[in-house]
Design a protein around this motif. Structure first.
Motif, mmCIF file in Angstrom:
data_model
loop_
_atom_site.group_PDB
_atom_site.id
_atom_site.type_symbol
_atom_site.label_atom_id
_atom_site.label_comp_id
_atom_site.label_asym_id
_atom_site.label_seq_id
_atom_site.Cartn_x
_atom_site.Cartn_y
_atom_site.Cartn_z
ATOM 1 N N THR A 1 0.803 -1.228 0.000
ATOM 2 C CA THR A 1 0.000 0.000 0.000
ATOM 3 C C THR A 1 0.836 1.278 0.000
ATOM 4 N N GLY A 2 2.115 1.181 0.314
ATOM 5 C CA GLY A 2 2.952 2.361 0.439
ATOM 6 C C GLY A 2 2.768 3.076 1.768
ATOM 7 N N GLU A 3 1.890 2.540 2.628
ATOM 8 C CA GLU A 3 1.624 3.140 3.936
ATOM 9 C C GLU A 3 2.890 3.151 4.784
ATOM 10 N N ARG A 4 3.094 4.245 5.506
ATOM 11 C CA ARG A 4 4.242 4.326 6.407
ATOM 12 C C ARG A 4 3.943 3.472 7.635
ATOM 13 N N LEU A 5 4.754 2.432 7.819
ATOM 14 C CA LEU A 5 4.578 1.518 8.933
ATOM 15 C C LEU A 5 5.391 1.937 10.153
ATOM 16 N N ALA A 6 6.550 2.534 9.909
ATOM 17 C CA ALA A 6 7.420 2.907 11.024
ATOM 18 C C ALA A 6 8.450 3.928 10.583
ATOM 19 N N ILE A 7 8.918 4.708 11.560
ATOM 20 C CA ILE A 7 10.066 5.577 11.369
ATOM 21 C C ILE A 7 11.257 4.866 12.005
ATOM 22 N N VAL A 8 12.349 4.767 11.260
ATOM 23 C CA VAL A 8 13.585 4.203 11.798
ATOM 24 C C VAL A 8 14.337 5.360 12.449
ATOM 25 N N GLU A 9 14.453 5.306 13.786
ATOM 26 C CA GLU A 9 15.077 6.387 14.554
ATOM 27 C C GLU A 9 16.583 6.233 14.680
ATOM 28 N N ASN A 10 17.071 5.008 14.590
ATOM 29 C CA ASN A 10 18.508 4.731 14.679
ATOM 30 C C ASN A 10 18.744 3.304 14.215
ATOM 31 N N THR A 11 19.964 3.023 13.835
ATOM 32 C CA THR A 11 20.361 1.687 13.419
ATOM 33 C C THR A 11 21.692 1.393 14.079
ATOM 34 N N TYR A 12 21.817 0.232 14.698
ATOM 35 C CA TYR A 12 23.069 -0.125 15.357
ATOM 36 C C TYR A 12 23.349 -1.612 15.225
ATOM 37 N N LYS A 13 24.574 -1.980 15.556
ATOM 38 C CA LYS A 13 25.051 -3.355 15.380
ATOM 39 C C LYS A 13 25.475 -3.899 16.755
ATOM 40 N N PRO A 14 24.586 -4.643 17.434
ATOM 41 C CA PRO A 14 24.912 -5.140 18.769
ATOM 42 C C PRO A 14 25.896 -6.309 18.764
ATOM 43 N N ALA A 15 25.980 -7.014 17.631
ATOM 44 C CA ALA A 15 26.874 -8.174 17.512
ATOM 45 C C ALA A 15 27.193 -8.377 16.034
ATOM 46 N N PRO A 16 28.321 -9.022 15.729
ATOM 47 C CA PRO A 16 28.654 -9.279 14.322
ATOM 48 C C PRO A 16 27.507 -9.989 13.596
ATOM 49 N N GLY A 17 27.163 -9.458 12.429
ATOM 50 C CA GLY A 17 26.123 -10.077 11.608
ATOM 51 C C GLY A 17 24.708 -9.655 11.966
ATOM 52 N N ALA A 18 24.534 -8.847 13.006
ATOM 53 C CA ALA A 18 23.202 -8.411 13.414
ATOM 54 C C ALA A 18 23.102 -6.889 13.295
ATOM 55 N N VAL A 19 22.025 -6.429 12.673
ATOM 56 C CA VAL A 19 21.744 -4.993 12.587
ATOM 57 C C VAL A 19 20.363 -4.785 13.192
ATOM 58 N N VAL A 20 20.281 -3.874 14.159
ATOM 59 C CA VAL A 20 19.022 -3.588 14.837
ATOM 60 C C VAL A 20 18.528 -2.209 14.405
ATOM 61 N N HIS A 21 17.232 -2.131 14.145
ATOM 62 C CA HIS A 21 16.593 -0.877 13.776
ATOM 63 C C HIS A 21 15.724 -0.442 14.948
ATOM 64 N N LYS A 22 16.050 0.708 15.545
ATOM 65 C CA LYS A 22 15.198 1.270 16.584
ATOM 66 C C LYS A 22 14.106 2.031 15.859
ATOM 67 N N ILE A 23 12.846 1.606 16.048
ATOM 68 C CA ILE A 23 11.750 2.191 15.281
ATOM 69 C C ILE A 23 10.668 2.772 16.185
ATOM 70 N N HIS A 24 9.905 3.677 15.611
ATOM 71 C CA HIS A 24 8.637 4.143 16.175
ATOM 72 C C HIS A 24 7.584 3.653 15.187
ATOM 73 N N ASP A 25 6.784 2.653 15.604
ATOM 74 C CA ASP A 25 5.855 2.042 14.655
ATOM 75 C C ASP A 25 4.488 2.707 14.685
ATOM 76 N N PHE A 26 3.863 2.721 13.509
ATOM 77 C CA PHE A 26 2.521 3.265 13.334
ATOM 78 C C PHE A 26 1.509 2.161 13.032
ATOM 79 N N ALA A 27 2.002 1.019 12.606
ATOM 80 C CA ALA A 27 1.158 -0.124 12.274
ATOM 81 C C ALA A 27 1.940 -1.390 12.606
ATOM 82 N N PRO A 28 1.227 -2.478 12.840
ATOM 83 C CA PRO A 28 1.931 -3.721 13.179
ATOM 84 C C PRO A 28 2.819 -4.204 12.026
#
Length: 131
Positions: A22-49
């Motif tokens: 639908t193109g609907e905005r589901l979330a804003i990505v507020e930050n992105t970080y790497k807690p461990a090798p091979g893992a990327v975490v997106h800190k989000i503020h979600d608007f929809a599940p």
């Protein structure tokens, strides 16, 4: 993910997650970080599940990414110039990579050394992109 995680002195990318259907905005990505090798975490503020297995469109904040890349390049140039002028003890700390301001802490430079560092950094050239 197209988002570059925080690390090496760079701030993490921000942006949006959109519904592929639908193109609907589901979330804003507020930050992105790497807690461990091979893992990327997106800190989000979600608007929809968002559920496991959902396919989304990830759109990064391009102007912010470009600013961060320029900031990282300038920091590398500064460190190179400091090492050229001061040797192994020449380094900066505390590079602020947030948009809207830039700060680099450099301690103990004599006035003549500061002028040398500024001249070396200002002699650098950013390659132009071919479009």
């Amino acid at each position: 993910t197209p988002f570059y995680p925080e690390g090496g002195g760079q701030v993490g990318d921000t942006g949006e997650l959109l519904s592929r259907d639908t193109g609907e905005r589901l979330a804003i990505v507020e930050n992105t970080y790497k807690p461990a090798p091979g893992a990327v975490v997106h800190k989000i503020h979600d608007f929809a599940p968002i559920h496991e297995g959902d396919v989304v469109i990830a759109e990064g904040d391009r102007p912010r990414r470009e600013y961060t890349m320029r900031n990282d390049t300038a920091t590398k140039w500064l460190n190179d110039a400091l090492r050229d002028v001061r040797g192994k003890e020449g380094k900066q700390t505390g590079s602020g990579g947030e948009q809207g301001g830039r700060a680099a802490e450099v301690a103990g430079l004599a006035e003549c050394e500061r002028h040398q560092v500024v001249a070396l950094v200002n002699d650098q050239q950013i390659p132009r992109q071919v479009r």
